[in-house]
Design a protein around this motif. Structure first.
Motif, PDB file in Angstrom:
ATOM      1  N   ASN A  62       0.804  -1.221   0.000  1.00 29.16           N
ATOM      2  CA  ASN A  62       0.000   0.000   0.000  1.00 29.16           C
ATOM      3  C   ASN A  62       0.837   1.272   0.000  1.00 29.16           C
ATOM      4  OD1 ASN A  62      -2.700  -1.263   0.237  1.00 29.16           O
ATOM      5  ND2 ASN A  62      -1.932  -1.976   2.203  1.00 29.16           N
ATOM      6  N   GLY A  63       2.005   1.207   0.607  1.00 26.29           N
ATOM      7  CA  GLY A  63       2.813   2.413   0.714  1.00 26.29           C
ATOM      8  C   GLY A  63       3.751   2.661  -0.449  1.00 26.29           C
ATOM      9  N   ILE A  64       4.072   1.606  -1.212  1.00 29.22           N
ATOM     10  CA  ILE A  64       5.049   1.753  -2.296  1.00 29.22           C
ATOM     11  C   ILE A  64       4.449   1.417  -3.652  1.00 29.22           C
ATOM     12  CG2 ILE A  64       7.277   0.954  -3.198  1.00 29.22           C
ATOM     13  CD1 ILE A  64       8.160   0.449  -0.327  1.00 29.22           C
ATOM     14  N   PHE A  65       4.031   0.153  -3.818  1.00 31.25           N
ATOM     15  CA  PHE A  65       3.693  -0.301  -5.158  1.00 31.25           C
ATOM     16  C   PHE A  65       2.385   0.281  -5.669  1.00 31.25           C
ATOM     17  CE2 PHE A  65       6.826  -3.538  -4.046  1.00 31.25           C
ATOM     18  CZ  PHE A  65       7.576  -3.553  -5.215  1.00 31.25           C
ATOM     19  N   LYS A  66       1.422   0.554  -4.811  1.00 30.47           N
ATOM     20  CA  LYS A  66       0.191   1.166  -5.308  1.00 30.47           C
ATOM     21  C   LYS A  66       0.436   2.582  -5.826  1.00 30.47           C
ATOM     22  CE  LYS A  66      -3.385  -1.450  -2.843  1.00 30.47           C
ATOM     23  NZ  LYS A  66      -4.112  -1.875  -4.050  1.00 30.47           N
ATOM     24  N   THR A  67       1.492   3.234  -5.295  1.00 32.43           N
ATOM     25  CA  THR A  67       1.858   4.552  -5.786  1.00 32.43           C
ATOM     26  C   THR A  67       2.650   4.452  -7.082  1.00 32.43           C
ATOM     27  OG1 THR A  67       1.913   5.401  -3.533  1.00 32.43           O
ATOM     28  CG2 THR A  67       3.066   6.690  -5.210  1.00 32.43           C
ATOM     29  N   LEU A  68       3.549   3.462  -7.143  1.00 30.98           N
ATOM     30  CA  LEU A  68       4.399   3.312  -8.332  1.00 30.98           C
ATOM     31  C   LEU A  68       3.656   2.717  -9.514  1.00 30.98           C
ATOM     32  CD1 LEU A  68       7.682   1.927  -6.676  1.00 30.98           C
ATOM     33  CD2 LEU A  68       7.207   4.263  -7.430  1.00 30.98           C
ATOM     34  N   LEU A  69       2.594   1.938  -9.239  1.00 32.02           N
ATOM     35  CA  LEU A  69       1.909   1.212 -10.319  1.00 32.02           C
ATOM     36  C   LEU A  69       0.418   1.529 -10.318  1.00 32.02           C
ATOM     37  CD1 LEU A  69       3.643  -2.256  -9.738  1.00 32.02           C
ATOM     38  CD2 LEU A  69       4.254  -0.545 -11.454  1.00 32.02           C
ATOM     39  N   ARG A  71      -3.290   1.799 -11.395  1.00 33.13           N
ATOM     40  CA  ARG A  71      -4.058   0.982 -12.333  1.00 33.13           C
ATOM     41  C   ARG A  71      -5.539   1.078 -11.986  1.00 33.13           C
ATOM     42  NH1 ARG A  71      -3.304  -5.561 -13.312  1.00 33.13           N
ATOM     43  NH2 ARG A  71      -3.979  -5.588 -15.493  1.00 33.13           N
ATOM     44  N   THR A  72      -6.380   1.141 -12.974  1.00 30.01           N
ATOM     45  CA  THR A  72      -7.825   1.234 -12.774  1.00 30.01           C
ATOM     46  C   THR A  72      -8.391  -0.117 -12.371  1.00 30.01           C
ATOM     47  OG1 THR A  72      -7.941   2.969 -14.456  1.00 30.01           O
ATOM     48  CG2 THR A  72     -10.007   1.888 -13.850  1.00 30.01           C
ATOM     49  N   VAL A  85     -18.212  -6.152  -5.523  1.00 31.35           N
ATOM     50  CA  VAL A  85     -18.055  -5.714  -4.147  1.00 31.35           C
ATOM     51  C   VAL A  85     -18.521  -4.262  -4.040  1.00 31.35           C
ATOM     52  CG1 VAL A  85     -15.657  -4.949  -4.483  1.00 31.35           C
ATOM     53  CG2 VAL A  85     -16.478  -5.541  -2.195  1.00 31.35           C
ATOM     54  N   HIS A  86     -19.229  -3.939  -2.976  1.00 37.16           N
ATOM     55  CA  HIS A  86     -19.706  -2.572  -2.742  1.00 37.16           C
ATOM     56  C   HIS A  86     -19.311  -2.136  -1.339  1.00 37.16           C
ATOM     57  CE1 HIS A  86     -22.100  -2.449  -6.416  1.00 37.16           C
ATOM     58  NE2 HIS A  86     -22.587  -3.662  -6.118  1.00 37.16           N
ATOM     59  N   PRO A  87     -18.714  -0.971  -1.172  1.00 36.05           N
ATOM     60  CA  PRO A  87     -18.249  -0.121  -2.269  1.00 36.05           C
ATOM     61  C   PRO A  87     -16.919  -0.635  -2.806  1.00 36.05           C
ATOM     62  CG  PRO A  87     -17.711   0.890  -0.177  1.00 36.05           C
ATOM     63  CD  PRO A  87     -18.468  -0.361   0.156  1.00 36.05           C
ATOM     64  N   GLN A  88     -16.668  -0.387  -4.061  1.00 39.70           N
ATOM     65  CA  GLN A  88     -15.402  -0.815  -4.637  1.00 39.70           C
ATOM     66  C   GLN A  88     -14.283   0.121  -4.176  1.00 39.70           C
ATOM     67  OE1 GLN A  88     -14.444  -0.320  -8.833  1.00 39.70           O
ATOM     68  NE2 GLN A  88     -14.186  -2.555  -8.994  1.00 39.70           N
ATOM     69  N   PRO A  89     -13.095  -0.427  -3.838  1.00 45.26           N
ATOM     70  CA  PRO A  89     -11.984   0.432  -3.401  1.00 45.26           C
ATOM     71  C   PRO A  89     -11.615   1.437  -4.481  1.00 45.26           C
ATOM     72  CG  PRO A  89     -11.515  -1.881  -2.954  1.00 45.26           C
ATOM     73  CD  PRO A  89     -12.751  -1.847  -3.804  1.00 45.26           C
ATOM     74  N   THR A  90     -11.084   2.570  -4.049  1.00 48.30           N
ATOM     75  CA  THR A  90     -10.716   3.636  -4.988  1.00 48.30           C
ATOM     76  C   THR A  90      -9.214   3.733  -5.212  1.00 48.30           C
ATOM     77  OG1 THR A  90     -10.662   5.221  -3.152  1.00 48.30           O
ATOM     78  CG2 THR A  90     -12.732   5.009  -4.368  1.00 48.30           C
ATOM     79  N   SER A  91      -8.411   2.974  -4.447  1.00 50.07           N
ATOM     80  CA  SER A  91      -6.958   3.024  -4.630  1.00 50.07           C
ATOM     81  C   SER A  91      -6.563   2.244  -5.871  1.00 50.07           C
ATOM     82  CB  SER A  91      -6.255   2.451  -3.399  1.00 50.07           C
ATOM     83  OG  SER A  91      -6.641   1.095  -3.207  1.00 50.07           O
ATOM     84  N   SER A  92      -5.278   2.272  -6.192  1.00 44.68           N
ATOM     85  CA  SER A  92      -4.774   1.560  -7.361  1.00 44.68           C
ATOM     86  C   SER A  92      -5.075   0.074  -7.250  1.00 44.68           C
ATOM     87  CB  SER A  92      -3.271   1.781  -7.489  1.00 44.68           C
ATOM     88  OG  SER A  92      -2.735   0.943  -8.493  1.00 44.68           O
ATOM     89  N   ALA A 136     -12.876  -6.703  -7.346  1.00 41.46           N
ATOM     90  CA  ALA A 136     -12.010  -5.707  -6.728  1.00 41.46           C
ATOM     91  C   ALA A 136     -10.656  -5.621  -7.414  1.00 41.46           C
ATOM     92  CB  ALA A 136     -11.820  -6.031  -5.239  1.00 41.46           C
ATOM     93  N   HIS A 137     -10.220  -6.723  -8.076  1.00 40.52           N
ATOM     94  CA  HIS A 137      -8.880  -6.762  -8.670  1.00 40.52           C
ATOM     95  C   HIS A 137      -8.879  -7.580  -9.948  1.00 40.52           C
ATOM     96  CE1 HIS A 137      -6.392  -4.831  -5.567  1.00 40.52           C
ATOM     97  NE2 HIS A 137      -7.185  -5.413  -4.674  1.00 40.52           N
ATOM     98  N   TRP A 138      -7.882  -7.290 -10.768  1.00 39.80           N
ATOM     99  CA  TRP A 138      -7.554  -8.133 -11.900  1.00 39.80           C
ATOM    100  C   TRP A 138      -6.723  -9.320 -11.404  1.00 39.80           C
ATOM    101  CZ3 TRP A 138      -9.861  -6.534 -16.307  1.00 39.80           C
ATOM    102  CH2 TRP A 138     -10.188  -5.161 -16.408  1.00 39.80           C
TER     103      TRP A 138
END
Length: 479
Positions: A62-69, A71-72, A85-92, A136-138
């Protein structure tokens, strides 16, 4: 994603949605760890390692790779809306934090307790898959997050290494008088021992009806009582009930008179009885009745006190350990906590409490100056090889176990606390481990407090240690 989208709907949709939600913020794994913590030993240690691995995996993800990568996340058209899933997360979307935490915890636990790790594997894999099933994820997010989680488990295993197995107990057997019913045995009971009860002396008389038993009440001279017991007519062996200090005094009397020592389980601490194999009264009675005995080395401690130029020399016998610095405080805290927390966790907490506010002392050890948190000398090689020595499988290895935890390095306190947290004290630069047959510690101008087998000696300016090989015969059961 197309394959998951084509799956028919059913109860499994609710299951994966609830499984995914249970792992939010690591709640599922913290609950599992809390359950495991109820079982001391390796199970509790496995829970701690799992949580440590999970924390590292979550921070990195959460602190490194979500910032570096960036992705929608998957869009509603990629999955049936009832599955989302509701609500869907808004982070990368890249990588999956749930997957990283799940795999980190399961692998972290499994590296310490493989069976429990294997039992957790389906739940961890289920959480990882649920992130795809609920939109929630690919899948690639999940694979990458899982790889990060496994990596965090192995990295923290390096920080918190698996302790090597302790060597097998080994004895050098010797002949000793058989003492059926305690015939020829004189026993000294120190009533100041922490576990003494009124029934103690009566219990000893029951199992040793022919023994001569001296009970030493508060205020009476313990050394005089030990001498009297050792010199009692017909005495062929000396028994002692008490803590480490009492046992040490009795051992000195036994060595001086060349008679074997029977160490009975008692006192606030009695490490020698544990290492000798007489940790229970039944074991002590069996060894004495059959004449089963072994040989142990002893340490000789020569302490100098008094004013410079006018030294006052005190010579003591050491059966177990001696220390300078904060070690006595650490041991007291660890012994107080270990019944409830287990030895590894009790050691970590005691170390933090002791050194968070402690102050190092300046010493010269064999001519080398150090700023020292702990200077520890053990009579014999203790295990594990870190800040919390507990067991001594061999009683006559001919060495002194010398351990220094120093404050010579910059950021000494932070280094110390970090190494305790990560279990790397033994390999840290602050730790100096070696073995010797002679050691000298000099306090320079400032006197130091010295502890020998739990007994304190104040105002010491220098101390020398040496080994007397196989000088003590002690009763020890063969099995």
């Amino acid at each position: 994603m197309r394959h998951v989208s084509d799956l028919p709907g059913g109860n499994h949709d609710d299951f994966f949605r609830r499984l995914s939600a249970s792992a939010n913020h690591g709640k599922l794994w913290m609950a599992v760890a809390a359950l495991m913590a109820a079982f001391p030993g390796k199970t509790r240690r496995a829970a701690l390692h799992g949580l440590l691995a999970q924390a590292v995996a979550s921070a990195v993800t959460n602190g490194i790779f979500k910032t570096l990568l960036p992705r929608t996340r998957p869009l509603p058209e990629h999955l049936p809306v009832f599955r989302f899933v509701h609500p869907q997360p808004t982070s990368s979307s890249m990588p999956s934090g749930h997957s990283a935490s799940a795999i980190a915890f399961a692998v972290g636990v499994g590296l310490v307790r493989p069976a429990i790790g294997a039992a957790l594997a389906p739940a961890a894999i289920g959480v990882a898959y649920s992130r795809v099933h609920t939109g929630a994820h690919w899948p690639s997010d999940v694979f990458f997050g899982s790889a990060l989680g496994a990596g965090a488990a192995f990295v923290t295993r390096h920080w918190w290494p698996v302790r090597p197995p302790f060597p097998q107990t080994s004895r050098t057997w010797t002949e000793a008088p058989e003492l059926p019913g305690g015939e020829g045995l004189s026993i000294v009971v120190n009533t100041l021992g922490g576990s003494f009860r009124e029934e103690t002396a009566a219990a000893l008389r029951d199992v040793f009806p022919k023994a001569h038993i001296i009970t030493v009440p508060p205020g009476e001279d313990l050394l005089e009582a030990i001498t009297a017991a050792a010199e009692w007519p017909g005495t062929r062996a000396l028994g002692v009930w008490g803590g480490d200090g009492t046992v040490g005094a009795a051992a000195a009397a036994a060595v001086e008179r060349s008679i074997p020592l029977l160490v009975l389980p008692g006192g606030t601490l009695n490490h020698f009885a544990r290492d000798a194999g007489t940790g229970s009264l039944k074991e002590a009675v069996a060894a004495a009745s059959r004449g089963e005995a072994a040989l142990a080395d002893i340490g000789i401690v020569r302490a100098e006190r008094g004013l410079p130029g006018q030294p006052e020399v005190t010579e003591l016998l050491m059966l177990n350990t001696s220390s300078v610095g904060l070690y006595p405080n650490f041991v007291r805290r660890r012994e107080h906590l270990q019944a409830a927390l287990g030895k590894p966790l009790a050691g970590v907490i005691a170390m933090f409490r002791t050194f968070a506010a402690g102050t190092p002392v300046t010493l010269s050890v064999d001519g080398v100056p150090h700023r020292v948190w702990i200077a520890y000398v053990g009579r014999g090689r203790y295990y594990p090889r870190d800040h919390a020595p507990l067991l001594r499988p061999v009683m006559d290895d001919g060495v002194l176990d010398v351990r220094l935890i120093t404050a010579d390095e910059s950021f000494a306190r932070l280094r110390l606390l970090w190494s305790v947290l990560t279990g790397t004290v033994a390999g840290s630069r602050i730790t100096h481990l070696r073995e010797a047959t002679e050691v000298r510690i000099d306090a320079g101008g400032a006197p130091m407090a010295l502890a020998v087998d739990g007994e304190a000696l104040a105002g010491v300016r220098s101390v020398e240690y040496r080994v007397l090989p196989r000088a003590l015969a002690y009763y020890s059961p063969h099995t």
